[in-house]
Design an enzyme around this catalytic site. Structure first.
Site, PDB file in Angstrom:
ATOM      1  N   LYS A  18     -34.515 -20.411  19.329  1.00  0.00           N
ATOM      2  CA  LYS A  18     -34.805 -19.911  20.681  1.00  0.00           C
ATOM      3  C   LYS A  18     -36.273 -19.498  20.809  1.00  0.00           C
ATOM      4  O   LYS A  18     -36.959 -19.911  21.737  1.00  0.00           O
ATOM      5  CB  LYS A  18     -33.928 -18.686  21.013  1.00  0.00           C
ATOM      6  CG  LYS A  18     -32.434 -18.943  20.966  1.00  0.00           C
ATOM      7  CD  LYS A  18     -31.644 -17.690  21.323  1.00  0.00           C
ATOM      8  CE  LYS A  18     -31.846 -16.517  20.370  1.00  0.00           C
ATOM      9  NZ  LYS A  18     -31.261 -16.694  19.035  1.00  0.00           N
ATOM     10  N   ARG A  97     -26.553 -10.901  25.952  1.00  0.00           N
ATOM     11  CA  ARG A  97     -25.846 -11.093  24.677  1.00  0.00           C
ATOM     12  C   ARG A  97     -24.398 -10.665  24.748  1.00  0.00           C
ATOM     13  O   ARG A  97     -23.710 -10.697  23.729  1.00  0.00           O
ATOM     14  CB  ARG A  97     -26.503 -10.262  23.578  1.00  0.00           C
ATOM     15  CG  ARG A  97     -27.788 -10.862  23.169  1.00  0.00           C
ATOM     16  CD  ARG A  97     -28.251 -10.265  21.882  1.00  0.00           C
ATOM     17  NE  ARG A  97     -29.628 -10.622  21.749  1.00  0.00           N
ATOM     18  CZ  ARG A  97     -30.148 -11.216  20.688  1.00  0.00           C
ATOM     19  NH1 ARG A  97     -29.409 -11.468  19.643  1.00  0.00           N
ATOM     20  NH2 ARG A  97     -31.401 -11.518  20.672  1.00  0.00           N
ATOM     21  N   ARG A 136     -37.722 -17.676   7.168  1.00  0.00           N
ATOM     22  CA  ARG A 136     -38.577 -17.476   8.347  1.00  0.00           C
ATOM     23  C   ARG A 136     -39.755 -16.549   8.048  1.00  0.00           C
ATOM     24  O   ARG A 136     -39.620 -15.541   7.374  1.00  0.00           O
ATOM     25  CB  ARG A 136     -37.752 -16.881   9.487  1.00  0.00           C
ATOM     26  CG  ARG A 136     -38.621 -16.490  10.672  1.00  0.00           C
ATOM     27  CD  ARG A 136     -37.843 -16.287  11.920  1.00  0.00           C
ATOM     28  NE  ARG A 136     -36.801 -15.306  11.791  1.00  0.00           N
ATOM     29  CZ  ARG A 136     -35.895 -15.065  12.732  1.00  0.00           C
ATOM     30  NH1 ARG A 136     -35.922 -15.755  13.853  1.00  0.00           N
ATOM     31  NH2 ARG A 136     -34.984 -14.161  12.558  1.00  0.00           N
ATOM     32  N   ARG A 169     -39.165 -10.777   8.715  1.00  0.00           N
ATOM     33  CA  ARG A 169     -38.559  -9.788   9.613  1.00  0.00           C
ATOM     34  C   ARG A 169     -37.625  -8.846   8.860  1.00  0.00           C
ATOM     35  O   ARG A 169     -36.906  -9.273   7.964  1.00  0.00           O
ATOM     36  CB  ARG A 169     -37.789 -10.502  10.732  1.00  0.00           C
ATOM     37  CG  ARG A 169     -38.587 -10.587  12.007  1.00  0.00           C
ATOM     38  CD  ARG A 169     -37.961 -11.454  13.033  1.00  0.00           C
ATOM     39  NE  ARG A 169     -36.586 -11.113  13.372  1.00  0.00           N
ATOM     40  CZ  ARG A 169     -35.920 -11.668  14.378  1.00  0.00           C
ATOM     41  NH1 ARG A 169     -36.515 -12.578  15.133  1.00  0.00           N
ATOM     42  NH2 ARG A 169     -34.681 -11.336  14.630  1.00  0.00           N
ATOM     43  N   ARG A 180     -25.465 -10.107  12.404  1.00  0.00           N
ATOM     44  CA  ARG A 180     -26.013 -10.651  13.666  1.00  0.00           C
ATOM     45  C   ARG A 180     -25.235 -11.893  14.086  1.00  0.00           C
ATOM     46  O   ARG A 180     -24.928 -12.082  15.271  1.00  0.00           O
ATOM     47  CB  ARG A 180     -27.500 -10.975  13.488  1.00  0.00           C
ATOM     48  CG  ARG A 180     -28.369  -9.729  13.460  1.00  0.00           C
ATOM     49  CD  ARG A 180     -29.694  -9.967  12.772  1.00  0.00           C
ATOM     50  NE  ARG A 180     -30.459 -11.049  13.353  1.00  0.00           N
ATOM     51  CZ  ARG A 180     -31.356 -11.771  12.689  1.00  0.00           C
ATOM     52  NH1 ARG A 180     -31.601 -11.529  11.413  1.00  0.00           N
ATOM     53  NH2 ARG A 180     -32.001 -12.722  13.299  1.00  0.00           N
TER      54      ARG A 180
HETATM   55  P1  AP5 Z   1     -36.413 -18.929  15.554  1.00  0.00           P
HETATM   56  O1  AP5 Z   1     -37.019 -19.696  16.669  1.00  0.00           O
HETATM   57  O2  AP5 Z   1     -37.156 -17.734  15.067  1.00  0.00           O
HETATM   58  O3  AP5 Z   1     -34.871 -18.556  15.864  1.00  0.00           O
HETATM   59  P2  AP5 Z   1     -34.227 -17.704  17.024  1.00  0.00           P
HETATM   60  O4  AP5 Z   1     -33.175 -18.533  17.674  1.00  0.00           O
HETATM   61  O5  AP5 Z   1     -35.277 -17.107  17.910  1.00  0.00           O
HETATM   62  O6  AP5 Z   1     -33.448 -16.619  16.182  1.00  0.00           O
HETATM   63  P3  AP5 Z   1     -33.629 -15.054  16.079  1.00  0.00           P
HETATM   64  O7  AP5 Z   1     -33.246 -14.659  14.682  1.00  0.00           O
HETATM   65  O8  AP5 Z   1     -34.973 -14.600  16.582  1.00  0.00           O
HETATM   66  O9  AP5 Z   1     -32.527 -14.570  17.041  1.00  0.00           O
HETATM   67  P4  AP5 Z   1     -32.005 -13.141  17.110  1.00  0.00           P
HETATM   68  O10 AP5 Z   1     -31.190 -13.263  18.316  1.00  0.00           O
HETATM   69  O11 AP5 Z   1     -31.357 -12.601  15.912  1.00  0.00           O
HETATM   70  O12 AP5 Z   1     -33.298 -12.220  17.155  1.00  0.00           O
HETATM   71  P5  AP5 Z   1     -34.004 -11.443  18.298  1.00  0.00           P
HETATM   72  O13 AP5 Z   1     -35.386 -11.225  17.911  1.00  0.00           O
HETATM   73  O14 AP5 Z   1     -33.707 -12.060  19.618  1.00  0.00           O
HETATM   74  O15 AP5 Z   1     -36.193 -19.963  14.348  1.00  0.00           O
HETATM   75  C1  AP5 Z   1     -35.644 -19.536  13.094  1.00  0.00           C
HETATM   76  C2  AP5 Z   1     -36.335 -20.255  11.923  1.00  0.00           C
HETATM   77  O16 AP5 Z   1     -36.031 -21.641  11.973  1.00  0.00           O
HETATM   78  C3  AP5 Z   1     -37.865 -20.170  11.915  1.00  0.00           C
HETATM   79  O17 AP5 Z   1     -38.278 -20.018  10.590  1.00  0.00           O
HETATM   80  C4  AP5 Z   1     -38.324 -21.515  12.502  1.00  0.00           C
HETATM   81  O18 AP5 Z   1     -39.593 -21.910  12.001  1.00  0.00           O
HETATM   82  C5  AP5 Z   1     -37.225 -22.445  12.030  1.00  0.00           C
HETATM   83  N1  AP5 Z   1     -36.917 -23.512  12.994  1.00  0.00           N
HETATM   84  C6  AP5 Z   1     -36.769 -23.387  14.344  1.00  0.00           C
HETATM   85  N2  AP5 Z   1     -36.460 -24.581  14.907  1.00  0.00           N
HETATM   86  C7  AP5 Z   1     -36.414 -25.478  13.868  1.00  0.00           C
HETATM   87  C8  AP5 Z   1     -36.131 -26.887  13.794  1.00  0.00           C
HETATM   88  N3  AP5 Z   1     -35.840 -27.605  14.889  1.00  0.00           N
HETATM   89  N4  AP5 Z   1     -36.173 -27.455  12.571  1.00  0.00           N
HETATM   90  C9  AP5 Z   1     -36.463 -26.723  11.457  1.00  0.00           C
HETATM   91  N5  AP5 Z   1     -36.739 -25.410  11.460  1.00  0.00           N
HETATM   92  C10 AP5 Z   1     -36.707 -24.792  12.653  1.00  0.00           C
HETATM   93  O19 AP5 Z   1     -33.208 -10.040  18.251  1.00  0.00           O
HETATM   94  C11 AP5 Z   1     -33.391  -9.166  17.152  1.00  0.00           C
HETATM   95  C12 AP5 Z   1     -32.536  -7.929  17.327  1.00  0.00           C
HETATM   96  O20 AP5 Z   1     -32.933  -7.215  18.525  1.00  0.00           O
HETATM   97  C13 AP5 Z   1     -31.021  -8.131  17.498  1.00  0.00           C
HETATM   98  O21 AP5 Z   1     -30.363  -8.312  16.271  1.00  0.00           O
HETATM   99  C14 AP5 Z   1     -30.647  -6.819  18.180  1.00  0.00           C
HETATM  100  O22 AP5 Z   1     -30.623  -5.746  17.265  1.00  0.00           O
HETATM  101  C15 AP5 Z   1     -31.801  -6.616  19.143  1.00  0.00           C
HETATM  102  N6  AP5 Z   1     -31.572  -7.281  20.445  1.00  0.00           N
HETATM  103  C16 AP5 Z   1     -32.199  -8.405  20.910  1.00  0.00           C
HETATM  104  N7  AP5 Z   1     -31.752  -8.721  22.129  1.00  0.00           N
HETATM  105  C17 AP5 Z   1     -30.801  -7.792  22.456  1.00  0.00           C
HETATM  106  C18 AP5 Z   1     -29.956  -7.609  23.596  1.00  0.00           C
HETATM  107  N8  AP5 Z   1     -29.981  -8.435  24.644  1.00  0.00           N
HETATM  108  N9  AP5 Z   1     -29.106  -6.560  23.577  1.00  0.00           N
HETATM  109  C19 AP5 Z   1     -29.064  -5.676  22.541  1.00  0.00           C
HETATM  110  N10 AP5 Z   1     -29.832  -5.819  21.431  1.00  0.00           N
HETATM  111  C20 AP5 Z   1     -30.691  -6.874  21.383  1.00  0.00           C
HETATM  112 MG    MG Z   2     -36.127 -15.175  18.162  1.00  0.00          MG
END
Ligand code: AP5
Ligand code: MG
Length: 228
Positions: A18, A97, A136, A169, A180
């Site tokens: 994402k 979410r 990552r 991270r 998660r």
């Molecule tokens: P990446 O693009 O970083 O993945 P992502 O889908 O963004 O996954 P996240 O781990 O960031 O999602 P998340 O929902 O846990 O975290 P968030 O920060 O939103 O890609 C991952 C890896 O794969 C990278 O190394 C990349 O290089 C590689 N990659 C990508 N595409 C590729 C491809 N096509 N081929 C090969 N490699 C590839 O949330 C963090 C925390 O914040 C949550 O756990 C929660 O505590 C809080 N939070 C966030 N939003 C909310 C909400 N709405 N409500 C309550 N709490 C929330």
């Molecule tokens: Mg992300």
């Protein structure tokens, strides 16, 4: 964002890409990329009471309470709206979410006169997600995302874009990743049904090279953003 702005949601499990994709496609589509996770990490990097409260949830891999999340998201939207009035709308990454957040988003959009035009759903198998999250790396300066083997920087441990150092991270530990992903399948994935009913969901195969996924996202989203 003024009324009549377009909103796109990018949704998918942790590690589905994402953040990687949103950072590339949002500027090409005239949208601002708002990552709720990045917003939380930004506050956590400072020394505030709010940062400590957020870290308590994020580092364990738990969701931040809905009322706090919703308040922070809309404050950020309003801030950007004031600074960049020419944007076409927003690409939301990490929101909603759960059902309560989806309902809050519906209410906010209708109050603002803005319109949800698409929900891009990145589909990636579980074992690939685990592999991606364990390697990552993120830039401390500009937030660009890399992977130690799948998408490595040219000059590790430094960022290709701004030269700052890369870090892992705090929630990419095996325990937090498992928690998660469980929350995603229990609470977030069911939200898709709500949007599928009204024809907004576009499934994208996220298990392909980054450029191929980008191409498909742009092709799928452009007509949705242009439709009256
Ligand atoms: P990446 O693009 O970083 O993945 P992502 O889908 O963004 O996954 P996240 O781990 O960031 O999602 P998340 O929902 O846990 O975290 P968030 O920060 O939103 O890609 C991952 C890896 O794969 C990278 O190394 C990349 O290089 C590689 N990659 C990508 N595409 C590729 C491809 N096509 N081929 C090969 N490699 C590839 O949330 C963090 C925390 O914040 C949550 O756990 C929660 O505590 C809080 N939070 C966030 N939003 C909310 C909400 N709405 N409500 C309550 N709490 C929330
Ligand atoms: Mg992300």
């Amino acid at each position: 964002m003024a009324g009549d702005d377009r909103v796109v949601i990018i949704i998918g499990p942790q590690g589905s890409g994402k953040g990687t994709q949103a950072a590339i496609v949002a500027p090409q589509l005239g949208l601002v990329h708002i990552s709720v996770g990045d917003l939380f990490r930004e506050v956590m990097a400072g020394d505030s009471e709010l940062g400590k409260i957020l870290a308590g949830y994020v580092n364990r891999g738990e969701l931040v309470p809905d009322d706090l999340t919703i308040r922070m998201l809309f404050e950020r939207l309003d801030q950007i709206k004031a600074q960049q009035p020419t944007l076409r709308g927003a690409l939301l990454d990490g929101f909603p979410r759960n059902q309560a957040q989806a309902e809050a988003l519906d209410r906010a959009l209708s109050e603002r006169g803005d319109r949800l035009v698409a929900v891009a759903h990145l589909v990636v198998p579980y074992d690939v997600l685990l592999q991606r999250l364990s390697g990552r790396l993120i830039c401390k300066g500009c937030g660009t995302t890399y992977h130690a083997t799948l998408n490595p920087p040219k000059n590790p441990p430094f960022c290709d874009v701004c030269g700052n150092e890369l870090y892992q991270r705090s929630d990419d530990t095996p325990e937090a990743v498992e928690r998660r992903l469980k929350i995603y399948y229990d609470q977030t994935e069911p939200v898709l049904a709500r949007y599928a009913k009204v024809g907004l969901v576009i499934d994208i195969d996220g298990n392909r090279p980054i450029d191929d996924v980008t191409e498909e996202l742009l092709t799928a989203l452009r007509p949705r953003l242009e439709a009256r």
